[in-house]
Design a protein around this motif. Structure first.
Motif, PDB file in Angstrom:
ATOM      1  N   THR A   1       2.230  -7.659 -25.292  1.00 39.92           N
ATOM      2  CA  THR A   1       0.789  -7.542 -25.426  1.00 39.92           C
ATOM      3  C   THR A   1       0.425  -6.080 -25.609  1.00 39.92           C
ATOM      4  O   THR A   1       1.042  -5.178 -25.016  1.00 39.92           O
ATOM      5  CB  THR A   1       0.058  -8.108 -24.199  1.00 39.92           C
ATOM      6  N   GLN A   2      -0.572  -5.864 -26.451  1.00 35.58           N
ATOM      7  CA  GLN A   2      -1.102  -4.527 -26.666  1.00 35.58           C
ATOM      8  C   GLN A   2      -2.613  -4.572 -26.485  1.00 35.58           C
ATOM      9  O   GLN A   2      -3.268  -5.526 -26.912  1.00 35.58           O
ATOM     10  CB  GLN A   2      -0.789  -4.033 -28.079  1.00 35.58           C
ATOM     11  N   SER A   3      -3.137  -3.539 -25.876  1.00 37.92           N
ATOM     12  CA  SER A   3      -4.585  -3.464 -25.727  1.00 37.92           C
ATOM     13  C   SER A   3      -5.038  -2.013 -25.818  1.00 37.92           C
ATOM     14  O   SER A   3      -4.292  -1.088 -25.470  1.00 37.92           O
ATOM     15  CB  SER A   3      -5.011  -4.071 -24.375  1.00 37.92           C
ATOM     16  N   PRO A   4      -6.263  -1.796 -26.317  1.00 35.72           N
ATOM     17  CA  PRO A   4      -7.125  -2.805 -26.920  1.00 35.72           C
ATOM     18  C   PRO A   4      -6.686  -3.130 -28.346  1.00 35.72           C
ATOM     19  O   PRO A   4      -5.807  -2.459 -28.874  1.00 35.72           O
ATOM     20  CB  PRO A   4      -8.492  -2.126 -26.904  1.00 35.72           C
ATOM     21  N   LYS A   5      -7.327  -4.097 -28.968  1.00 39.77           N
ATOM     22  CA  LYS A   5      -6.993  -4.431 -30.346  1.00 39.77           C
ATOM     23  C   LYS A   5      -7.582  -3.400 -31.298  1.00 39.77           C
ATOM     24  O   LYS A   5      -6.972  -3.029 -32.289  1.00 39.77           O
ATOM     25  CB  LYS A   5      -7.501  -5.823 -30.686  1.00 39.77           C
ATOM     26  N   TYR A   6      -8.817  -2.962 -30.980  1.00 38.38           N
ATOM     27  CA  TYR A   6      -9.489  -1.925 -31.755  1.00 38.38           C
ATOM     28  C   TYR A   6      -9.909  -0.817 -30.798  1.00 38.38           C
ATOM     29  O   TYR A   6     -10.376  -1.087 -29.688  1.00 38.38           O
ATOM     30  CB  TYR A   6     -10.726  -2.480 -32.468  1.00 38.38           C
ATOM     31  N   LEU A   7      -9.772   0.419 -31.253  1.00 40.02           N
ATOM     32  CA  LEU A   7     -10.109   1.559 -30.405  1.00 40.02           C
ATOM     33  C   LEU A   7     -10.750   2.635 -31.267  1.00 40.02           C
ATOM     34  O   LEU A   7     -10.225   2.988 -32.331  1.00 40.02           O
ATOM     35  CB  LEU A   7      -8.845   2.098 -29.734  1.00 40.02           C
ATOM     36  N   PHE A   8     -11.878   3.136 -30.789  1.00 45.36           N
ATOM     37  CA  PHE A   8     -12.580   4.198 -31.493  1.00 45.36           C
ATOM     38  C   PHE A   8     -12.584   5.426 -30.597  1.00 45.36           C
ATOM     39  O   PHE A   8     -12.842   5.335 -29.399  1.00 45.36           O
ATOM     40  CB  PHE A   8     -14.008   3.752 -31.827  1.00 45.36           C
ATOM     41  N   ARG A   9     -12.339   6.552 -31.215  1.00 41.40           N
ATOM     42  CA  ARG A   9     -12.225   7.783 -30.443  1.00 41.40           C
ATOM     43  C   ARG A   9     -12.941   8.912 -31.156  1.00 41.40           C
ATOM     44  O   ARG A   9     -12.924   8.978 -32.395  1.00 41.40           O
ATOM     45  CB  ARG A   9     -10.752   8.144 -30.303  1.00 41.40           C
ATOM     46  N   LYS A  10     -13.557   9.755 -30.376  1.00 41.64           N
ATOM     47  CA  LYS A  10     -14.157  10.950 -30.946  1.00 41.64           C
ATOM     48  C   LYS A  10     -13.099  12.026 -31.071  1.00 41.64           C
ATOM     49  O   LYS A  10     -12.139  12.076 -30.279  1.00 41.64           O
ATOM     50  CB  LYS A  10     -15.301  11.444 -30.071  1.00 41.64           C
ATOM     51  N   GLU A  11     -13.263  12.888 -32.028  1.00 44.08           N
ATOM     52  CA  GLU A  11     -12.324  13.999 -32.189  1.00 44.08           C
ATOM     53  C   GLU A  11     -12.271  14.827 -30.920  1.00 44.08           C
ATOM     54  O   GLU A  11     -13.296  15.059 -30.262  1.00 44.08           O
ATOM     55  CB  GLU A  11     -12.752  14.881 -33.357  1.00 44.08           C
ATOM     56  N   GLY A  12     -11.053  15.235 -30.553  1.00 43.94           N
ATOM     57  CA  GLY A  12     -10.892  16.065 -29.366  1.00 43.94           C
ATOM     58  C   GLY A  12     -10.616  15.296 -28.098  1.00 43.94           C
ATOM     59  O   GLY A  12     -10.358  15.886 -27.053  1.00 43.94           O
ATOM     60  N   GLN A  13     -10.666  13.963 -28.170  1.00 42.40           N
ATOM     61  CA  GLN A  13     -10.415  13.136 -26.992  1.00 42.40           C
ATOM     62  C   GLN A  13      -8.989  12.601 -26.996  1.00 42.40           C
ATOM     63  O   GLN A  13      -8.435  12.301 -28.056  1.00 42.40           O
ATOM     64  CB  GLN A  13     -11.376  11.941 -26.962  1.00 42.40           C
ATOM     65  N   ASN A  14      -8.430  12.485 -25.800  1.00 40.75           N
ATOM     66  CA  ASN A  14      -7.164  11.783 -25.654  1.00 40.75           C
ATOM     67  C   ASN A  14      -7.455  10.302 -25.423  1.00 40.75           C
ATOM     68  O   ASN A  14      -8.446   9.952 -24.775  1.00 40.75           O
ATOM     69  CB  ASN A  14      -6.368  12.310 -24.455  1.00 40.75           C
ATOM     70  N   VAL A  15      -6.597   9.447 -25.962  1.00 36.52           N
ATOM     71  CA  VAL A  15      -6.723   8.016 -25.693  1.00 36.52           C
ATOM     72  C   VAL A  15      -5.340   7.450 -25.376  1.00 36.52           C
ATOM     73  O   VAL A  15      -4.337   7.940 -25.898  1.00 36.52           O
ATOM     74  CB  VAL A  15      -7.339   7.230 -26.874  1.00 36.52           C
ATOM     75  N   THR A  16      -5.311   6.406 -24.555  1.00 30.25           N
ATOM     76  CA  THR A  16      -4.047   5.783 -24.194  1.00 30.25           C
ATOM     77  C   THR A  16      -4.032   4.333 -24.653  1.00 30.25           C
ATOM     78  O   THR A  16      -4.959   3.570 -24.377  1.00 30.25           O
ATOM     79  CB  THR A  16      -3.813   5.838 -22.677  1.00 30.25           C
ATOM     80  N   LEU A  17      -2.965   3.981 -25.366  1.00 32.79           N
ATOM     81  CA  LEU A  17      -2.758   2.627 -25.849  1.00 32.79           C
ATOM     82  C   LEU A  17      -1.768   1.932 -24.923  1.00 32.79           C
ATOM     83  O   LEU A  17      -0.713   2.493 -24.587  1.00 32.79           O
ATOM     84  CB  LEU A  17      -2.199   2.652 -27.280  1.00 32.79           C
TER      85      LEU A  17
END
Lengths: 115, 115
Positions: free
Chosen positions: B5-21
């Motif tokens: 399983t992977q989450s989220p299916k869709y992810l939106f991020r602003k420039e300069g932000q870290n995100v974790t999948l």
């Protein structure tokens, strides 16, 4: 270095006909594995079939078979009796020597089945 | 049901932000992988892990980080250092046994868009 080449960016096939998707590879490893994956529009990569470099017979899995010609370095996927649900992207991939964990992918072929 | 399983299916991020999948598997697989897919291209390996608390860089690791604290989980962080993070990210797992026959099975993917 390993390389996979898929020269057919897109193919259109009539339903119920057989279709061959081309894949050629390049590697200096004597032992390697070849894989085919299907990617429908949903995005998930679905494993279809595997062929080992030392396998004496061509691999088969249901309607899928792999036409493995080692001397020509080709591993073409054959889909028999195509169905509308076969419409998808198809990727050929290769894994090299033990310890090299990477799968090297081709650029894919988009197959469209016409009713 | 066993699977990845992977989450989220869709992810939106602003420039300069870290995100974790997120990537989780209940197949009892030792090996896990992260790939990136750009339009019209095959998959490219970002990171892989063959055992808990150990991981290796793939071909395009710059701007990404991973951890493998549990066998079931292999999260990917896309950092602000990644110059072009908009892509489709696929997680895979494999049993980890030696040899070329070890098939990688994929999750449904996360589509990341940087705004």
């Amino acid at each position: 270095a390993q390389k996979i080449t898929q020269t057919q960016p897109g193919m259109f096939v009539q339903e119920k006909e057989a279709v061959t998707l081309d894949c050629t590879y390049d590697t200096s490893d004597p032992s390697y594995g070849l894989f085919w994956y299907k990617q429908p529009s949903s995005g998930e990569m679905i494993f279809l079939i595997y062929q080992g470099s030392y396998d004496q017979q061509n691999a088969t899995e249901g309607r899928y078979s792999l036409n493995f010609q080692k001397a020509r370095k080709s591993a073409n996927l054959v889909i028999s009796a195509s169905q509308l649900g076969d419409s998808a992207m198809y990727f050929c991939a290769m894994r090299g020597k033990v310890g090299n964990e990477k799968l090297t992918f081709g650029t894919g072929t988009r197959l469209t089945i016409i009713p | 049901d066993g699977g990845i399983t992977q989450s989220p299916k869709y992810l939106f991020r602003k420039e300069g932000q870290n995100v974790t999948l997120s990537c989780e598997q209940n197949l009892n697989h030792d090996a896990m992988y992260w790939y990136r897919q750009d339009p019209g291209q095959g998959l490219r390996l970002i990171y892989y892990s063959q055992i808990v608390n150990d991981f290796q860089k793939g071909d395009i690791a710059e701007g990404y980080s991973v951890s493998r604290e549990k066998k079931e989980s292999f999260p990917l962080t896309v950092t602000s250092a990644q110059k072009n993070p908009t892509a489709f990210y696929l997680c895979a797992s494999a049993s980890g046994r030696a040899g070329n026959t070890d098939t990688q099975y994929f999750g449904p993917g996360t589509r990341l868009t940087v705004l």
